[in-house]
Motif scaffolding. Sequence first.
Motif, PDB file in Angstrom:
ATOM      1  N   ASN A  76       0.814  -1.232   0.000  1.00 52.85           N
ATOM      2  CA  ASN A  76       0.000   0.000   0.000  1.00 52.85           C
ATOM      3  C   ASN A  76       0.841   1.274   0.000  1.00 52.85           C
ATOM      4  OD1 ASN A  76      -2.451  -1.501   0.129  1.00 52.85           O
ATOM      5  ND2 ASN A  76      -2.142  -1.753   2.329  1.00 52.85           N
ATOM      6  N   ALA A  77       1.922   1.277  -0.751  1.00 50.39           N
ATOM      7  CA  ALA A  77       2.817   2.438  -0.766  1.00 50.39           C
ATOM      8  C   ALA A  77       2.071   3.712  -1.151  1.00 50.39           C
ATOM      9  CB  ALA A  77       3.981   2.197  -1.718  1.00 50.39           C
ATOM     10  N   GLU A  78       1.182   3.621  -2.127  1.00 56.52           N
ATOM     11  CA  GLU A  78       0.454   4.817  -2.547  1.00 56.52           C
ATOM     12  C   GLU A  78      -0.365   5.397  -1.401  1.00 56.52           C
ATOM     13  OE1 GLU A  78      -3.172   5.878  -5.526  1.00 56.52           O
ATOM     14  OE2 GLU A  78      -1.562   4.648  -6.375  1.00 56.52           O
ATOM     15  N   GLU A  79      -0.994   4.544  -0.615  1.00 57.42           N
ATOM     16  CA  GLU A  79      -1.785   5.012   0.525  1.00 57.42           C
ATOM     17  C   GLU A  79      -0.885   5.636   1.600  1.00 57.42           C
ATOM     18  OE1 GLU A  79      -4.877   3.302   3.891  1.00 57.42           O
ATOM     19  OE2 GLU A  79      -4.491   2.085   2.104  1.00 57.42           O
ATOM     20  N   VAL A  80       0.267   5.015   1.830  1.00 56.52           N
ATOM     21  CA  VAL A  80       1.216   5.561   2.807  1.00 56.52           C
ATOM     22  C   VAL A  80       1.687   6.938   2.346  1.00 56.52           C
ATOM     23  CG1 VAL A  80       3.497   5.282   3.862  1.00 56.52           C
ATOM     24  CG2 VAL A  80       1.983   3.301   3.629  1.00 56.52           C
TER      25      VAL A  80
ATOM     26  N   GLY B  14       1.235   0.511   5.747  1.00 57.24           N
ATOM     27  CA  GLY B  14       2.288  -0.060   4.923  1.00 57.24           C
ATOM     28  C   GLY B  14       2.839  -1.406   5.350  1.00 57.24           C
ATOM     29  N   PHE B  15       2.406  -1.899   6.521  1.00 58.45           N
ATOM     30  CA  PHE B  15       2.980  -3.151   7.036  1.00 58.45           C
ATOM     31  C   PHE B  15       1.931  -4.044   7.693  1.00 58.45           C
ATOM     32  CE2 PHE B  15       6.214   0.115   6.980  1.00 58.45           C
ATOM     33  CZ  PHE B  15       7.260  -0.511   6.321  1.00 58.45           C
ATOM     34  N   ALA B  16       0.662  -3.904   7.316  1.00 56.84           N
ATOM     35  CA  ALA B  16      -0.412  -4.684   7.951  1.00 56.84           C
ATOM     36  C   ALA B  16      -0.167  -6.184   7.803  1.00 56.84           C
ATOM     37  CB  ALA B  16      -1.770  -4.294   7.376  1.00 56.84           C
ATOM     38  N   GLY B  17       0.239  -6.616   6.638  1.00 54.11           N
ATOM     39  CA  GLY B  17       0.500  -8.044   6.422  1.00 54.11           C
ATOM     40  C   GLY B  17       1.603  -8.558   7.328  1.00 54.11           C
ATOM     41  N   ALA B  18       2.678  -7.806   7.452  1.00 53.03           N
ATOM     42  CA  ALA B  18       3.790  -8.207   8.322  1.00 53.03           C
ATOM     43  C   ALA B  18       3.357  -8.238   9.786  1.00 53.03           C
ATOM     44  CB  ALA B  18       4.966  -7.250   8.138  1.00 53.03           C
ATOM     45  N   ILE B  19       2.516  -7.306  10.178  1.00 55.59           N
ATOM     46  CA  ILE B  19       2.014  -7.280  11.556  1.00 55.59           C
ATOM     47  C   ILE B  19       1.158  -8.517  11.817  1.00 55.59           C
ATOM     48  CG2 ILE B  19       0.455  -6.065  13.148  1.00 55.59           C
ATOM     49  CD1 ILE B  19       1.506  -3.422  11.789  1.00 55.59           C
TER      50      ILE B  19
END
Length: 159
Positions: free
Chosen positions: A61-65, A127-132
Motif C-alpha cells: 500500500n505504498a500509494e496510501e502511505v 504499509g505493514f499490515a501483512g507483516a504485523i
Amino acid sequence: MTADELATALAGLGVEFSRDEDDAFLVILPGERRHRTLVWLVLGDHQVLIESFVCRAPDENAEEVYRFLLQRNARLRTVAYALDGSGDIHLVGRLSRHALTVDELDTVLGVVLATSDADFNAILERGFAGAIRREWAWRISRGESVRNLLAFRHLVDPD
C-alpha cells in the motif's frame, strides 16, 4: 548559532545528544509509540539541516502511505516528510543558522518528535499490515507475548 551554542542549547533543553568532529549533532528523543526518535542536526555554512529517519519503505500500500504523508505535510511546521532513494521515510527540514534560537530549536525538536511518534502507528498500519498479522500469528503459535503489538489488534481481530 555556532556549534558550541547549539551544544549549550541542547544541554539546556535536557536532551541526550552526541556531537561528531564535523559539528553534526545526533539528538535522541524518547517517545511513546516509538521507543526513541533520532534527529540529526547538521550545521552548514548558512543553514541547519534537520533530518530524522521515521520508517523503512512500506511493504504494501505504498500509494496510501505516501498519500497520508503528503496530507500530513500540509499541517507540519519546519519539517516535511521525504523519501530517500530506497523509499525509506524521513522528516527533513532546513533553517537558517541565524533563525535557530533556543526557542526555535525546542519547537523543531518538538515537531519532529510529536510528528514521528503520532504518525508511526498510522504508517505501520497502512504499509505493514501483512507483516504485523504474520508477526502476531507467529508469536501466538509459539506462546510468545504480543504485548508490543496490541496497538494493532484491530488488524488481526476486527471485532
